[in-house]
Design an enzyme around this catalytic site. Sequence first.
Site, PDB file in Angstrom:
ATOM      1  N   HIS A  89      46.758  41.539  38.793  1.00  0.00           N
ATOM      2  CA  HIS A  89      47.782  40.898  37.971  1.00  0.00           C
ATOM      3  C   HIS A  89      48.107  41.764  36.751  1.00  0.00           C
ATOM      4  O   HIS A  89      47.619  42.900  36.629  1.00  0.00           O
ATOM      5  CB  HIS A  89      47.373  39.472  37.590  1.00  0.00           C
ATOM      6  CG  HIS A  89      46.080  39.393  36.821  1.00  0.00           C
ATOM      7  ND1 HIS A  89      45.870  40.059  35.644  1.00  0.00           N
ATOM      8  CD2 HIS A  89      44.929  38.725  37.074  1.00  0.00           C
ATOM      9  CE1 HIS A  89      44.665  39.806  35.189  1.00  0.00           C
ATOM     10  NE2 HIS A  89      44.057  39.004  36.051  1.00  0.00           N
ATOM     11  N   HIS A 122      45.220  43.647  34.856  1.00  0.00           N
ATOM     12  CA  HIS A 122      44.712  44.854  35.529  1.00  0.00           C
ATOM     13  C   HIS A 122      45.741  45.978  35.408  1.00  0.00           C
ATOM     14  O   HIS A 122      45.390  47.134  35.187  1.00  0.00           O
ATOM     15  CB  HIS A 122      44.457  44.584  37.019  1.00  0.00           C
ATOM     16  CG  HIS A 122      43.582  43.402  37.288  1.00  0.00           C
ATOM     17  ND1 HIS A 122      43.997  42.332  38.037  1.00  0.00           N
ATOM     18  CD2 HIS A 122      42.318  43.123  36.896  1.00  0.00           C
ATOM     19  CE1 HIS A 122      43.021  41.446  38.106  1.00  0.00           C
ATOM     20  NE2 HIS A 122      41.997  41.894  37.411  1.00  0.00           N
ATOM     21  N   CYS A 133      24.255  31.232  34.251  1.00  0.00           N
ATOM     22  CA  CYS A 133      25.639  30.865  34.563  1.00  0.00           C
ATOM     23  C   CYS A 133      26.015  31.561  35.863  1.00  0.00           C
ATOM     24  O   CYS A 133      26.016  32.798  35.927  1.00  0.00           O
ATOM     25  CB  CYS A 133      26.593  31.275  33.443  1.00  0.00           C
ATOM     26  SG  CYS A 133      28.321  31.078  33.965  1.00  0.00           S
ATOM     27  N   CYS A 193      29.165  33.868  35.582  1.00  0.00           N
ATOM     28  CA  CYS A 193      28.947  35.186  34.972  1.00  0.00           C
ATOM     29  C   CYS A 193      27.876  35.979  35.707  1.00  0.00           C
ATOM     30  O   CYS A 193      27.699  37.173  35.455  1.00  0.00           O
ATOM     31  CB  CYS A 193      28.480  35.068  33.526  1.00  0.00           C
ATOM     32  SG  CYS A 193      29.595  34.208  32.463  1.00  0.00           S
ATOM     33  N   CYS A 248      28.613  27.805  28.778  1.00  0.00           N
ATOM     34  CA  CYS A 248      28.952  29.229  28.882  1.00  0.00           C
ATOM     35  C   CYS A 248      30.298  29.452  28.181  1.00  0.00           C
ATOM     36  O   CYS A 248      31.259  28.747  28.480  1.00  0.00           O
ATOM     37  CB  CYS A 248      29.048  29.623  30.358  1.00  0.00           C
ATOM     38  SG  CYS A 248      30.032  31.112  30.606  1.00  0.00           S
ATOM     39  N   HIS A 302      33.061  30.358  30.962  1.00  0.00           N
ATOM     40  CA  HIS A 302      33.407  29.420  32.025  1.00  0.00           C
ATOM     41  C   HIS A 302      33.471  27.971  31.566  1.00  0.00           C
ATOM     42  O   HIS A 302      33.905  27.101  32.308  1.00  0.00           O
ATOM     43  CB  HIS A 302      32.420  29.572  33.192  1.00  0.00           C
ATOM     44  CG  HIS A 302      32.556  30.898  33.862  1.00  0.00           C
ATOM     45  ND1 HIS A 302      31.876  32.014  33.434  1.00  0.00           N
ATOM     46  CD2 HIS A 302      33.351  31.297  34.884  1.00  0.00           C
ATOM     47  CE1 HIS A 302      32.219  33.048  34.178  1.00  0.00           C
ATOM     48  NE2 HIS A 302      33.119  32.644  35.056  1.00  0.00           N
ATOM     49  N   LYS A 318      45.050  31.944  28.420  1.00  0.00           N
ATOM     50  CA  LYS A 318      44.605  32.980  29.354  1.00  0.00           C
ATOM     51  C   LYS A 318      45.364  32.843  30.654  1.00  0.00           C
ATOM     52  O   LYS A 318      45.670  31.729  31.065  1.00  0.00           O
ATOM     53  CB  LYS A 318      43.121  32.752  29.651  1.00  0.00           C
ATOM     54  CG  LYS A 318      42.185  33.696  28.970  1.00  0.00           C
ATOM     55  CD  LYS A 318      40.769  33.401  29.443  1.00  0.00           C
ATOM     56  CE  LYS A 318      39.882  34.599  29.312  1.00  0.00           C
ATOM     57  NZ  LYS A 318      38.518  34.353  29.743  1.00  0.00           N
ATOM     58  N   LYS A 357      44.776  31.253  37.684  1.00  0.00           N
ATOM     59  CA  LYS A 357      45.402  30.693  38.876  1.00  0.00           C
ATOM     60  C   LYS A 357      45.672  29.207  38.675  1.00  0.00           C
ATOM     61  O   LYS A 357      46.722  28.703  39.026  1.00  0.00           O
ATOM     62  CB  LYS A 357      44.458  30.862  40.069  1.00  0.00           C
ATOM     63  CG  LYS A 357      44.856  31.960  40.996  1.00  0.00           C
ATOM     64  CD  LYS A 357      44.143  31.737  42.322  1.00  0.00           C
ATOM     65  CE  LYS A 357      43.837  33.048  42.997  1.00  0.00           C
ATOM     66  NZ  LYS A 357      42.821  32.935  44.020  1.00  0.00           N
TER      67      LYS A 357
HETATM   68  N1  MSP Z   1      34.225  44.193  37.645  1.00  0.00           N
HETATM   69  C1  MSP Z   1      34.191  44.045  36.250  1.00  0.00           C
HETATM   70  C2  MSP Z   1      34.278  45.381  35.569  1.00  0.00           C
HETATM   71  C3  MSP Z   1      33.219  46.344  35.948  1.00  0.00           C
HETATM   72  S1  MSP Z   1      33.467  47.893  35.210  1.00  0.00           S
HETATM   73  C4  MSP Z   1      32.067  48.745  35.487  1.00  0.00           C
HETATM   74  C5  MSP Z   1      35.372  43.185  35.795  1.00  0.00           C
HETATM   75  N2  MSP Z   1      36.396  43.090  36.628  1.00  0.00           N
HETATM   76  S2  MSP Z   1      37.747  42.259  36.345  1.00  0.00           S
HETATM   77  O1  MSP Z   1      38.495  42.278  37.572  1.00  0.00           O
HETATM   78  O2  MSP Z   1      37.442  40.979  35.816  1.00  0.00           O
HETATM   79  O3  MSP Z   1      38.547  43.100  35.337  1.00  0.00           O
HETATM   80  C6  MSP Z   1      38.432  42.914  33.952  1.00  0.00           C
HETATM   81  C7  MSP Z   1      39.376  43.873  33.294  1.00  0.00           C
HETATM   82  O4  MSP Z   1      40.727  43.653  33.767  1.00  0.00           O
HETATM   83  C8  MSP Z   1      39.498  43.708  31.792  1.00  0.00           C
HETATM   84  O5  MSP Z   1      38.451  44.338  31.094  1.00  0.00           O
HETATM   85  C9  MSP Z   1      40.842  44.362  31.568  1.00  0.00           C
HETATM   86  O6  MSP Z   1      40.740  45.724  31.713  1.00  0.00           O
HETATM   87  C10 MSP Z   1      41.649  43.799  32.712  1.00  0.00           C
HETATM   88  N3  MSP Z   1      42.185  42.485  32.387  1.00  0.00           N
HETATM   89  C11 MSP Z   1      42.058  41.352  33.135  1.00  0.00           C
HETATM   90  N4  MSP Z   1      42.760  40.354  32.533  1.00  0.00           N
HETATM   91  C12 MSP Z   1      43.333  40.806  31.403  1.00  0.00           C
HETATM   92  C13 MSP Z   1      44.242  40.262  30.479  1.00  0.00           C
HETATM   93  N5  MSP Z   1      44.669  39.023  30.537  1.00  0.00           N
HETATM   94  N6  MSP Z   1      44.709  41.070  29.508  1.00  0.00           N
HETATM   95  C14 MSP Z   1      44.363  42.394  29.433  1.00  0.00           C
HETATM   96  N7  MSP Z   1      43.522  42.934  30.312  1.00  0.00           N
HETATM   97  C15 MSP Z   1      42.853  42.149  31.201  1.00  0.00           C
HETATM   98  O7  MSP Z   1      35.303  42.668  34.698  1.00  0.00           O
END
Ligand code: MSP
Length: 642
Positions: A19, A22, A127, A130, A144, A147, A296, A299
Amino acid sequence: MPNPFYITTPIYYVNARPHLGHAYTTIVADVAGRFNRMLDHEVFFLTGTDEHGDKIVRAAKKENLSPRIYADEISELFRQLWPQLNIDYSAFIRTTDPAHIAVVKQVLQKIYDAGDIYFSEYEGLYCFGCERFYVERELVDGKCPDHETPPEIIKESNYFFRMSRYQDWLIEYIETNKDFIRPERYRNEVLSFLKEPLEDLCISRPKSRLEWGISLPFDDKYVTYVWFDALLNYVSALGYPEGPLFRKFWPHVQHIVAKDILKPHGIYWPIMLKAAGIPIFRHLNVHGYWNVDKSKMSKSLGNVIEPLELKNIYGLDAFRYFLMREMVFGLDSGFSESALVGRINADLANDLGNLFSRVTAMTHKYFKGVVPAADPHGDPLLTQGLQSDAIIAIREFETAMSGFMFHKALVAVWEFISQMNKYIDMTAPWVLAKSKSTSKQLETVIYNLLEGLRIISGLIFPVMPETAASMQRHLGNDPGKAFYRMSFLSKWGGLVSGTVIPKSIPLFPRIDVNKNENENESAEDISPEPDRPVFKPEISIEEFKKMDLRVGRIIKAEAVPKAKKLLKLEVDLGENRTVVAGIAGSYSPENLVGKQVIVLANLQPAKLMGILSQGMLLAAVDGNRCTVATLDGVVKPGTALS
Ligand code: MSP
C-alpha cells in the site's frame, strides 16, 4: 573505486498487499539511490519481503493456503509493483531464500558460541500480534500499544539474547555518533528508551507453537524469532561474510524505516551486529507515518491507499513528487487526494509546466527552435543573478538530499523555478524581440532560461525520472546518465548553443479543467504552438508481438464509486473480462455498451479502486479528452490484432 552507497528498505511482511506506506519508503530509497548515482557513487539498493512467523501463518490460514504458497503470492505482488513505480532496485531478498537462511543460522551459532545466547524458562506477557513478550511498563492501559489487545501470559523455556550486556555500549555509541539515528527526535526516543534497563531478548519460538521459521542451529526444537531472522537480511543479501558485495557495500549502509520499527532497528540490530562482530551501520533514517483521514491506514477502516490506483489516475511522477514534497521526513503526514491535486496544479502544472512551455515556445518563436548563444560581451548582470540563484539551489538541494530532507531539496528547486519565472517577467523577452538593437540581449536571456531548465531537469531527476528525461529530450539532449551528473549540472553553460530542440508538450496537464491555463501569462506572451509528437525508442517486431491485442465488445459499463475518472467495463473477448478504464471524463457508461474496442489482453492484471482489471482498453488521450480506439467494421470478439 567510486564511493559505494548501500540503501535498504524494510523487508515487508507478506501478510498484506502493498500500500501507500510501503510505496513511500521504497520511493524514498529510490530517490536516495538515484541522487547518489548523480554523485557518481556506486549504488546498491536492497528491498524484499519478510516471510516467516506467526503473522504470516495466520494470514495464510485465512486464505486456506500453505504459508509457503501464500508467501510466494504476496511477495510476487511486491516484486511486480516496484518496476511500475520506477523503483530502480539492485536486489530483492526473501527471508525464505536458502542463502538467507544459511546466514541466519551462521550468525546465531556465532553469537551462541560467544556466550551471548542462553536458555531459560520465562513467564511473561506475550502479544501474538507483535510476536513478542512485553514488560508491564510498555503496555498502555494493560494493552499492547500497537494492537490494543491485552497480551496473554505464557510460560515456556526459550533462548535469550543477552542484549542487556550491550546497553552501555549502545548508549555511548549513539551519543558519540550524533547522526547515527536521524532525524534527532528518533535518536532521542531511542536514548530515552535506553534509560530503563534493557531486557534480554527472547529469540526463539518452540516448534510446538510455530513451525514456520528458521530452525535454531543449536536446537532444532525451536525456530528463530522473526525479527532476529529479518534484520539479518541486510547482510545476507550482500553475501555475508565473505562476498565481494558485502565487503564493498556494508561499511556504507544506510537503512530507511518508519517509526513503527524504530526499536528493532535502533536497539536490537546494532546490538546484534556488535555481538556478531559485524561493523555497525552508518545511518538509520526514520520517517513518520502516512495517515488517512487522521487515522492509520487499515483494512478494517477501508482506507488503504493503493499506489497503482493513484499512479493510473494522476501519473507516476506526480504521485512520486507529491509523496516527497508533502511529507517532512521524520514527521507524520495526512494523505488526501485533494492535496495531491492541489500540488499537481500549483507546483507541477503551473510553476514547472508553465515555465517549461513558455521558455521552449519562445525558443521556437524567436529562434526557430535553435538554442541561441549567450552574448559574451553583453551585460554580465543579465546572467549573474540567475546563475547565482542556480548555484544556491544546487547547493541547498545537495545538502538537503544528503541529509534525507527531501521536501527541503524540492523547496530549493521550486525556489529556483520561481526565480526563473521572475526573470522572464523582469527581462520581458517579448519586448526585447521587438527591436534589433536588443537581439543580443534576447539571445542571452533565452539561453539563460534554457540553461536554467537544463539544471532543473537534472535536479528533479531523482524524484521524477520520467519528467526529467522528457525535459532533457525537449532540450535537444539524449537523456543519458551523463546529463544527470551533479558535476555536469553544477557547471553553468552545459547546454550547447546551436542544439535544435523539438516542439514542447505540456509536462503536466492541470487537473482542474475549469481554471484558466495561462492565467499568469503576459498578454505579450506567445501562444502555445501545436504539439509535435516525441516518439518512444524503437522496438523490434518480436517485442511488439508480445502484446496480445484483441477485439472486444463492451457488454456492461458502470461508474466506479469515489473514482471520478474510472469506469468498470465488462468486455467480451471471446471470454468475459473486467476492465477498469480511466475514460469517465469522456464517456458516459450508457454510451459504451455495444461498442467495439481494442483491448491489450495480456497486460498483467492490476487492482484499481479494489477492482481487478484484466486488460487495458486502447484509447487516444489528447489533454483531458480521451477517445477509445475501435475498428473499421464489425469483427468477432476475441479476434487477434496484428
Ligand atoms: N517485516 C517488518 C520489517 C522488517 S525489516 C528487517 C515490517 N514489515 S511491514 O510490512 O509492516 O512494513 C513496515 C514498514 O512499511 C514501515 O516501517 C514503513 O517503512 C512502511 N509503512 C507501512 N505503513 C506505513 C504508513 N502508513 N506510513 C509510512 N510508512 C509505512 O515491519
